[in-house]
Write a protein that holds these residues in place. Sequence first.
Motif, PDB file in Angstrom:
ATOM      1  N   ARG A 189     -33.316  -2.297  -6.913  1.00  0.00           N
ATOM      2  CA  ARG A 189     -32.466  -2.851  -7.963  1.00  0.00           C
ATOM      3  C   ARG A 189     -31.310  -1.893  -8.282  1.00  0.00           C
ATOM      4  NH1 ARG A 189     -33.941  -7.286 -11.128  1.00  0.00           N
ATOM      5  NH2 ARG A 189     -35.084  -8.716  -9.788  1.00  0.00           N
ATOM      6  N   ALA A 190     -31.574  -0.597  -8.298  1.00  0.00           N
ATOM      7  CA  ALA A 190     -30.526   0.384  -8.561  1.00  0.00           C
ATOM      8  C   ALA A 190     -29.457   0.333  -7.471  1.00  0.00           C
ATOM      9  CB  ALA A 190     -31.123   1.783  -8.656  1.00  0.00           C
ATOM     10  N   CYS A 191     -29.887   0.181  -6.217  1.00  0.00           N
ATOM     11  CA  CYS A 191     -28.932   0.083  -5.111  1.00  0.00           C
ATOM     12  C   CYS A 191     -28.123  -1.201  -5.214  1.00  0.00           C
ATOM     13  CB  CYS A 191     -29.663   0.144  -3.773  1.00  0.00           C
ATOM     14  SG  CYS A 191     -30.326   1.768  -3.348  1.00  0.00           S
ATOM     15  N   GLN A 192     -28.768  -2.301  -5.563  1.00  0.00           N
ATOM     16  CA  GLN A 192     -28.047  -3.569  -5.726  1.00  0.00           C
ATOM     17  C   GLN A 192     -26.994  -3.445  -6.819  1.00  0.00           C
ATOM     18  OE1 GLN A 192     -30.956  -6.597  -6.541  1.00  0.00           O
ATOM     19  NE2 GLN A 192     -31.837  -6.543  -4.491  1.00  0.00           N
ATOM     20  N   ALA A 193     -27.374  -2.861  -7.956  1.00  0.00           N
ATOM     21  CA  ALA A 193     -26.432  -2.733  -9.070  1.00  0.00           C
ATOM     22  C   ALA A 193     -25.249  -1.853  -8.693  1.00  0.00           C
ATOM     23  CB  ALA A 193     -27.146  -2.153 -10.292  1.00  0.00           C
ATOM     24  N   GLN A 194     -25.515  -0.764  -7.981  1.00  0.00           N
ATOM     25  CA  GLN A 194     -24.421   0.126  -7.592  1.00  0.00           C
ATOM     26  C   GLN A 194     -23.494  -0.552  -6.590  1.00  0.00           C
ATOM     27  OE1 GLN A 194     -25.401   4.211  -6.664  1.00  0.00           O
ATOM     28  NE2 GLN A 194     -23.737   4.379  -5.175  1.00  0.00           N
ATOM     29  N   ALA A 195     -24.055  -1.243  -5.616  1.00  0.00           N
ATOM     30  CA  ALA A 195     -23.222  -1.932  -4.630  1.00  0.00           C
ATOM     31  C   ALA A 195     -22.346  -2.991  -5.303  1.00  0.00           C
ATOM     32  CB  ALA A 195     -24.099  -2.575  -3.551  1.00  0.00           C
ATOM     33  N   MET A 196     -22.895  -3.700  -6.271  1.00  0.00           N
ATOM     34  CA  MET A 196     -22.125  -4.714  -6.982  1.00  0.00           C
ATOM     35  C   MET A 196     -21.025  -4.069  -7.841  1.00  0.00           C
ATOM     36  SD  MET A 196     -25.295  -7.210  -8.091  1.00  0.00           S
ATOM     37  CE  MET A 196     -24.271  -8.375  -9.001  1.00  0.00           C
ATOM     38  N   ALA A 197     -21.363  -2.977  -8.516  1.00  0.00           N
ATOM     39  CA  ALA A 197     -20.375  -2.315  -9.366  1.00  0.00           C
ATOM     40  C   ALA A 197     -19.231  -1.736  -8.538  1.00  0.00           C
ATOM     41  CB  ALA A 197     -21.046  -1.200 -10.177  1.00  0.00           C
ATOM     42  N   MET A 198     -19.558  -1.124  -7.420  1.00  0.00           N
ATOM     43  CA  MET A 198     -18.522  -0.508  -6.581  1.00  0.00           C
ATOM     44  C   MET A 198     -17.647  -1.569  -5.931  1.00  0.00           C
ATOM     45  SD  MET A 198     -20.612   2.742  -4.934  1.00  0.00           S
ATOM     46  CE  MET A 198     -19.164   3.732  -4.553  1.00  0.00           C
ATOM     47  N   ALA A 199     -18.217  -2.766  -5.702  1.00  0.00           N
ATOM     48  CA  ALA A 199     -17.444  -3.846  -5.096  1.00  0.00           C
ATOM     49  C   ALA A 199     -16.384  -4.395  -6.042  1.00  0.00           C
ATOM     50  CB  ALA A 199     -18.377  -4.970  -4.645  1.00  0.00           C
ATOM     51  N   CYS A 200     -16.500  -4.083  -7.333  1.00  0.00           N
ATOM     52  CA  CYS A 200     -15.527  -4.585  -8.310  1.00  0.00           C
ATOM     53  C   CYS A 200     -14.188  -3.850  -8.216  1.00  0.00           C
ATOM     54  CB  CYS A 200     -16.089  -4.453  -9.724  1.00  0.00           C
ATOM     55  SG  CYS A 200     -17.486  -5.546 -10.044  1.00  0.00           S
ATOM     56  N   ASN A 201     -14.154  -2.739  -7.496  1.00  0.00           N
ATOM     57  CA  ASN A 201     -12.911  -1.998  -7.278  1.00  0.00           C
ATOM     58  C   ASN A 201     -12.219  -1.639  -8.593  1.00  0.00           C
ATOM     59  OD1 ASN A 201     -10.984  -0.720  -5.673  1.00  0.00           O
ATOM     60  ND2 ASN A 201      -9.663  -2.539  -5.591  1.00  0.00           N
ATOM     61  N   THR A 202     -13.001  -1.113  -9.508  1.00  0.00           N
ATOM     62  CA  THR A 202     -12.487  -0.657 -10.797  1.00  0.00           C
ATOM     63  C   THR A 202     -13.191   0.656 -11.114  1.00  0.00           C
ATOM     64  OG1 THR A 202     -12.056  -1.367 -13.089  1.00  0.00           O
ATOM     65  CG2 THR A 202     -14.235  -1.853 -12.174  1.00  0.00           C
ATOM     66  N   PRO A 203     -12.601   1.521 -11.939  1.00  0.00           N
ATOM     67  CA  PRO A 203     -13.237   2.813 -12.221  1.00  0.00           C
ATOM     68  C   PRO A 203     -14.660   2.645 -12.749  1.00  0.00           C
ATOM     69  CG  PRO A 203     -10.986   2.826 -12.996  1.00  0.00           C
ATOM     70  CD  PRO A 203     -11.261   1.422 -12.562  1.00  0.00           C
ATOM     71  N   LEU A 204     -15.546   3.506 -12.281  1.00  0.00           N
ATOM     72  CA  LEU A 204     -16.950   3.469 -12.676  1.00  0.00           C
ATOM     73  C   LEU A 204     -17.188   4.396 -13.862  1.00  0.00           C
ATOM     74  CD1 LEU A 204     -18.550   3.701  -9.116  1.00  0.00           C
ATOM     75  CD2 LEU A 204     -18.197   1.628 -10.482  1.00  0.00           C
ATOM     76  N   HIS A 205     -18.077   3.994 -14.743  1.00  0.00           N
ATOM     77  CA  HIS A 205     -18.430   4.832 -15.886  1.00  0.00           C
ATOM     78  C   HIS A 205     -19.830   5.401 -15.689  1.00  0.00           C
ATOM     79  CE1 HIS A 205     -18.659   6.338 -19.973  1.00  0.00           C
ATOM     80  NE2 HIS A 205     -19.873   5.806 -20.045  1.00  0.00           N
ATOM     81  N   LEU A 206     -19.929   6.727 -15.642  1.00  0.00           N
ATOM     82  CA  LEU A 206     -21.215   7.395 -15.519  1.00  0.00           C
ATOM     83  C   LEU A 206     -21.606   8.004 -16.858  1.00  0.00           C
ATOM     84  CD1 LEU A 206     -20.179   7.310 -12.484  1.00  0.00           C
ATOM     85  CD2 LEU A 206     -21.696   9.258 -12.118  1.00  0.00           C
ATOM     86  N   PRO A 207     -22.836   7.840 -17.300  1.00  0.00           N
ATOM     87  CA  PRO A 207     -23.285   8.464 -18.544  1.00  0.00           C
ATOM     88  C   PRO A 207     -23.187   9.985 -18.443  1.00  0.00           C
ATOM     89  CG  PRO A 207     -24.853   6.809 -17.806  1.00  0.00           C
ATOM     90  CD  PRO A 207     -23.887   7.025 -16.684  1.00  0.00           C
ATOM     91  N   ALA A 208     -23.134  10.648 -19.585  1.00  0.00           N
ATOM     92  CA  ALA A 208     -23.080  12.102 -19.608  1.00  0.00           C
ATOM     93  C   ALA A 208     -24.352  12.686 -18.996  1.00  0.00           C
ATOM     94  CB  ALA A 208     -22.909  12.592 -21.037  1.00  0.00           C
ATOM     95  N   PRO A 209     -24.260  13.797 -18.271  1.00  0.00           N
ATOM     96  CA  PRO A 209     -25.436  14.398 -17.627  1.00  0.00           C
ATOM     97  C   PRO A 209     -26.633  14.595 -18.563  1.00  0.00           C
ATOM     98  CG  PRO A 209     -23.461  15.433 -16.785  1.00  0.00           C
ATOM     99  CD  PRO A 209     -23.022  14.516 -17.898  1.00  0.00           C
ATOM    100  N   PRO A 210     -26.439  15.062 -19.822  1.00  0.00           N
ATOM    101  CA  PRO A 210     -27.609  15.214 -20.696  1.00  0.00           C
ATOM    102  C   PRO A 210     -28.329  13.892 -20.974  1.00  0.00           C
ATOM    103  CG  PRO A 210     -25.755  16.463 -21.560  1.00  0.00           C
ATOM    104  CD  PRO A 210     -25.220  15.594 -20.464  1.00  0.00           C
ATOM    105  N   VAL A 211     -27.571  12.795 -21.034  1.00  0.00           N
ATOM    106  CA  VAL A 211     -28.170  11.479 -21.255  1.00  0.00           C
ATOM    107  C   VAL A 211     -28.957  11.053 -20.022  1.00  0.00           C
ATOM    108  CG1 VAL A 211     -27.699   9.038 -21.694  1.00  0.00           C
ATOM    109  CG2 VAL A 211     -26.398  10.803 -22.906  1.00  0.00           C
ATOM    110  N   VAL A 212     -28.411  11.320 -18.857  1.00  0.00           N
ATOM    111  CA  VAL A 212     -29.112  11.007 -17.607  1.00  0.00           C
ATOM    112  C   VAL A 212     -30.425  11.795 -17.543  1.00  0.00           C
ATOM    113  CG1 VAL A 212     -29.023  11.139 -15.092  1.00  0.00           C
ATOM    114  CG2 VAL A 212     -26.978  10.460 -16.386  1.00  0.00           C
ATOM    115  N   GLU A 213     -30.353  13.072 -17.897  1.00  0.00           N
ATOM    116  CA  GLU A 213     -31.547  13.926 -17.867  1.00  0.00           C
ATOM    117  C   GLU A 213     -32.598  13.441 -18.866  1.00  0.00           C
ATOM    118  OE1 GLU A 213     -32.722  18.660 -18.399  1.00  0.00           O
ATOM    119  OE2 GLU A 213     -30.616  18.036 -18.302  1.00  0.00           O
TER     120      GLU A 213
END
Length: 253
Positions: free
Chosen positions: A194-218
């Motif tokens: 599911r994570a791979c599907q979501a990333q492939a779909m998001a990257m296909a939108c050809n718009t800047p991606l938003h990544l959460p801050a590293p502490p939030v990811v951790e």
Amino acid sequence: MAKAAGRAGMSEAEWAARVDLAACYRLVAHFRMDDLIYNHISARVPGAHGHFLINPYGMAYEEITASSLIKIDLDGNVVDDGGQDYGVNHAGFVIHSAVHRARPQVDCVIHTHTPAGMAISALECGLLPLSQTAMFFGKVAMHEYEGVVVDLGEQQRLVADLGDSQAMILRNHGLLTVGPSIAEAFTAMYWLERACQAQAMAMACNTPLHLPAPPVVELTNHLYKPTTRRPFGLLEWPALLRLLDRRDNSYRS
């Protein structure tokens, strides 16, 4: 073709493992993560040192039953063929025996070739923490593509790259997850897919991606750890078995 078989000569623990592994094959097919007769899922045989179960090479995932699974040892010798004419995919033996030998605490190994998994495996960036689901994995191992996995020499490099990770991306190839149980390995693969599907779909939108801050990811990854709240996979598994039983319970035979 597969012939009828039963529990004769098997411990209750082995039969239970066979039922769960057959269910795992059916679930991978149900969620469209299978690939014709290819790929493989293995499970260690309880109480049998060095033996594991794997699919007959030639059967579709939706055909797999508890009695049709083939038992082999870590050297690829067939211990029990389930009374059928199928053999074992050599690439499956190479990958799965390597992990089972190196990681005795791992009971299940799952490998897939899904379009989303192959797409992410071809990206230099690998899996990004773009979704909460992707943050389940604190560390996703990477293994460089060396061709079809039929060379025993690759085993050492594969397990070295896997290390103690629960998930690994096989570059230009696909996905792999492991777990201390079939239920946990399946849940890890479901989320990784599911994570791979979501990333492939998001990257296909050809718009800047938003990544959460590293502490939030951790923090998110910490909250997903099995020791923080609960082992993910075990709660879901009975519901998944009920899903299969409502549709086709022949996997139990």
